[in-house]
Motif scaffolding. Structure first.
Motif, PDB file in Angstrom:
ATOM      1  N   UNK A 378       0.828  -1.204   0.000  1.00 32.80           N
ATOM      2  CA  UNK A 378       0.000   0.000   0.000  1.00 32.80           C
ATOM      3  C   UNK A 378       0.867   1.261   0.000  1.00 32.80           C
ATOM      4  N   UNK A 379       1.938   1.241   0.761  1.00 29.79           N
ATOM      5  CA  UNK A 379       2.830   2.410   0.824  1.00 29.79           C
ATOM      6  C   UNK A 379       3.468   2.697  -0.534  1.00 29.79           C
ATOM      7  N   UNK A 380       3.799   1.646  -1.294  1.00 31.98           N
ATOM      8  CA  UNK A 380       4.389   1.861  -2.612  1.00 31.98           C
ATOM      9  C   UNK A 380       3.377   2.508  -3.560  1.00 31.98           C
ATOM     10  N   UNK A 439      -9.506  -3.162   5.434  1.00 26.80           N
ATOM     11  CA  UNK A 439      -9.284  -4.389   6.199  1.00 26.80           C
ATOM     12  C   UNK A 439      -8.643  -4.135   7.565  1.00 26.80           C
ATOM     13  N   UNK A 440      -7.865  -3.025   7.672  1.00 28.30           N
ATOM     14  CA  UNK A 440      -7.135  -2.755   8.897  1.00 28.30           C
ATOM     15  C   UNK A 440      -7.339  -1.306   9.298  1.00 28.30           C
ATOM     16  N   UNK A 441      -7.270  -1.061  10.585  1.00 25.72           N
ATOM     17  CA  UNK A 441      -7.186   0.328  11.056  1.00 25.72           C
ATOM     18  C   UNK A 441      -5.713   0.584  11.348  1.00 25.72           C
ATOM     19  N   UNK A 442      -5.259   0.232  12.527  1.00 27.07           N
ATOM     20  CA  UNK A 442      -3.813   0.183  12.735  1.00 27.07           C
ATOM     21  C   UNK A 442      -3.269  -1.052  12.021  1.00 27.07           C
ATOM     22  N   UNK A 447     -10.144  -4.034  10.838  1.00 30.18           N
ATOM     23  CA  UNK A 447     -11.229  -3.060  10.717  1.00 30.18           C
ATOM     24  C   UNK A 447     -12.521  -3.859  10.575  1.00 30.18           C
ATOM     25  N   UNK A 448     -13.274  -4.050  11.651  1.00 32.46           N
ATOM     26  CA  UNK A 448     -14.462  -4.906  11.577  1.00 32.46           C
ATOM     27  C   UNK A 448     -15.589  -4.248  10.772  1.00 32.46           C
ATOM     28  N   UNK A 471      -7.553   0.184  -4.902  1.00 28.70           N
ATOM     29  CA  UNK A 471      -6.488  -0.644  -5.447  1.00 28.70           C
ATOM     30  C   UNK A 471      -7.096  -1.872  -6.112  1.00 28.70           C
ATOM     31  N   UNK A 472      -6.260  -2.608  -6.831  1.00 28.57           N
ATOM     32  CA  UNK A 472      -6.750  -3.799  -7.517  1.00 28.57           C
ATOM     33  C   UNK A 472      -7.335  -4.813  -6.546  1.00 28.57           C
ATOM     34  N   UNK A 473      -6.783  -4.906  -5.359  1.00 29.42           N
ATOM     35  CA  UNK A 473      -7.278  -5.866  -4.377  1.00 29.42           C
ATOM     36  C   UNK A 473      -8.535  -5.380  -3.680  1.00 29.42           C
ATOM     37  N   UNK A 474      -8.867  -4.124  -3.860  1.00 29.05           N
ATOM     38  CA  UNK A 474     -10.019  -3.494  -3.215  1.00 29.05           C
ATOM     39  C   UNK A 474      -9.907  -3.536  -1.685  1.00 29.05           C
ATOM     40  N   UNK A 475      -8.681  -3.665  -1.180  1.00 26.57           N
ATOM     41  CA  UNK A 475      -8.479  -3.641   0.259  1.00 26.57           C
ATOM     42  C   UNK A 475      -8.142  -2.241   0.755  1.00 26.57           C
ATOM     43  N   UNK A 476      -7.558  -1.425  -0.109  1.00 30.95           N
ATOM     44  CA  UNK A 476      -7.075  -0.118   0.292  1.00 30.95           C
ATOM     45  C   UNK A 476      -7.750   0.970  -0.522  1.00 30.95           C
TER      46      UNK A 476
END
Length: 482
Positions: A378-380, A439-442, A447-448, A471-476
């Protein structure tokens, strides 16, 4: 049969070999949030040519970023390496490694002084191999420097008690000062054992007083930075999350800490050894500093119970006092054992090594794999899609890992704080995008699904916002707002 032990180089060499694993890993994995803060301070010291008394975090938004922190001597030291070789995280890990190797050497000297050369050697070997010591002996955190400073204070403090000498007293005071400035709590858990060595000697009280003055002076200055910027690592006040003292009455609090330290701190096999070392009769009056130090660390942790429960490195100083006792216990058992008993001792030691390596691999090393790190990927993407000279809104609550890996400044906000009015305000302050994960907070917490996530999606994925990007993964997500 008496074991012929190699010189002090072997524990140091083995310790260095283990700490070299993943030495070039980026800031991901266990406690990445703490490592990101530490590494961010170092990078900002270097790039912005800041003095040591102006620590600057990445999450200061559009402001100066100066924050209330512990004395940043470790980060400043890393920044000096960056001036010579450029910004590379392995330099920070390398500095931690050198500090940890120094601590191994001093723990060996401390144990040898108290119990003899062989017991000191084994105590140093245990410190070199145990999981907590290995991981924090090369993480991008000041813990390795803390252990080195603390070991110096104890080892030279004992030397001053036995032989006197201005140099011994000065080095003990230097170690105590560095440790107390780095973390505050060592003022108690180091100060108590040191005073116990010679509470009637005015020189120790003088050193303690000077260290207290220096510590108060730094944290007064750090608090002035907080008053100016509102940025803090959360030491004091209603927003601090360290002081839930009701936890101390919960048996699970103490049970979880004991279980965690038994596995990650002592490799399970070390627990009965520690008990045996405490049970054995004292060989000298000076030996009392070890059980007293263990108790002082636990009591100091109770002063900040929430932090002590969540962050395992609050138990790391226990090893400073435990490992010489492990060496004492091992040496005693070896002398008492028959030939068959010694075979079982060797098997037990091999089991401890196996447990340590397993814990290190599963709980630490495997989590530093770039290929399987979603936050690294994600950072990249953020680096590629956002301008480097504009701040971001990172929806990662209090975790600065994403900002650090993206090499960006910005704001850290929890999902529930995000609304259109706030986005508009931050846009006026220069924010270029809102970034985060569904998917995540920290980095360390999921991330529920629920109302908070749904509300966030409504704000960020508004059809009217043409800059919205998944993103392509739809996670971010990367929502451009400039």
């Amino acid at each position: 049969m008496r074991l012929i032990l190699p010189g002090p180089w072997l524990p140091m060499l083995l310790g260095a070999a283990l700490r070299l694993v993943n030495i070039n890993a980026p800031i991901i994995g266990v406690h990445s949030w703490r490592q990101a803060d530490t590494a961010g301070l170092a990078r900002n010291f270097h790039l912005n040519h800041l003095p040591i008394w102006l620590p600057q975090v990445d999450w200061g938004g559009a402001g100066s970023g100066y924050a209330e922190t512990d004395f940043p001597i470790y980060s400043f030291g890393v920044s000096l390496l960056y001036q010579l070789f450029g910004v590379q995280e392995w330099l920070a890990r390398g500095l931690s490694l050198l500090c940890s190797i120094g601590a191994i050497y001093l723990i060996q000297r401390l144990g040898s002084n108290l119990f003899g050369r062989e017991a000191g050697w084994w105590g140093a070997l245990f410190f070199a191999l145990l999981p907590l010591s290995v991981f924090y002996g090369r993480s991008v955190q000041p813990e390795a420097l803390l252990m080195l400073s603390s070991a110096l204070a104890l080892e030279r403090g004992l030397a001053f008690q036995q032989r006197g000498g201005k140099l011994n007293l000065s080095l003990a005071g230097l170690g105590l000062a560095a440790a107390s400035l780095i973390k505050v709590l060592p003022l108690f858990w180091l100060g108590v054992p040191l005073l116990a060595l010679g509470w009637r000697r005015w020189q120790l009280w003088l050193v303690g007083g000077l260290v207290l003055i220096a510590t108060v002076a730094w944290y007064w200055h750090a608090h002035q930075l907080f008053q100016e910027t509102g940025l803090s690592f959360g030491f004091w006040g209603s927003k601090a999350s360290r002081y839930s003292w009701g936890d101390l009455l919960n048996w699970r609090y103490w049970g979880d800490i004991l279980l965690r330290f038994s596995l990650r701190g002592l490799g399970l096999v070390g627990l009965p050894l520690l008990i045996w070392g405490l049970w054995l009769p004292a060989q000298s009056k000076q030996e009392k500093i070890l059980p007293l130090g263990l108790l002082a660390v636990l009591l100091a942790g109770a002063l900040a119970p929430s932090s002590s429960y969540i962050h395992e490195y609050y138990q790391l100083p226990l090893l400073l006092f435990a490992c010489p006792l492990l060496g004492k216990a091992w040496q005693d058992l070896w002398k008492r054992a028959t030939s068959i008993g010694r075979r079982w001792l060797v098997i037990g030691f091999c089991l401890l090594v196996l447990i340590s390596l397993t814990v290190l691999r599963l709980n630490y090393w495997n989590l530093e794999n770039v290929a399987s790190s979603p936050i690294w990927a994600q950072a990249q993407e953020i680096k590629a899609q956002t301008p480097s000279n504009k701040p971001l809104v990172s929806v990662t609550a209090g975790d600065p890992t994403l900002l650090y890996l993206s090499d960006r400044k910005g704001w850290l906000l929890p999902p529930e704080a995000i609304n259109q009015n706030l986005i508009n305000q931050l846009k006026q302050q220069g924010a270029s995008a809102v970034v985060g994960s569904w998917q995540r907070i920290e980095n360390y917490s999921a991330f529920p699904d629920g109302p908070t996530k749904e509300n966030l999606k409504k704000v960020l994925l508004n059809p009217k916002n043409k800059n919205s990007k998944q993103t392509k993964s739809e996670e971010n997500y990367i929502i451009k707002i400039d």
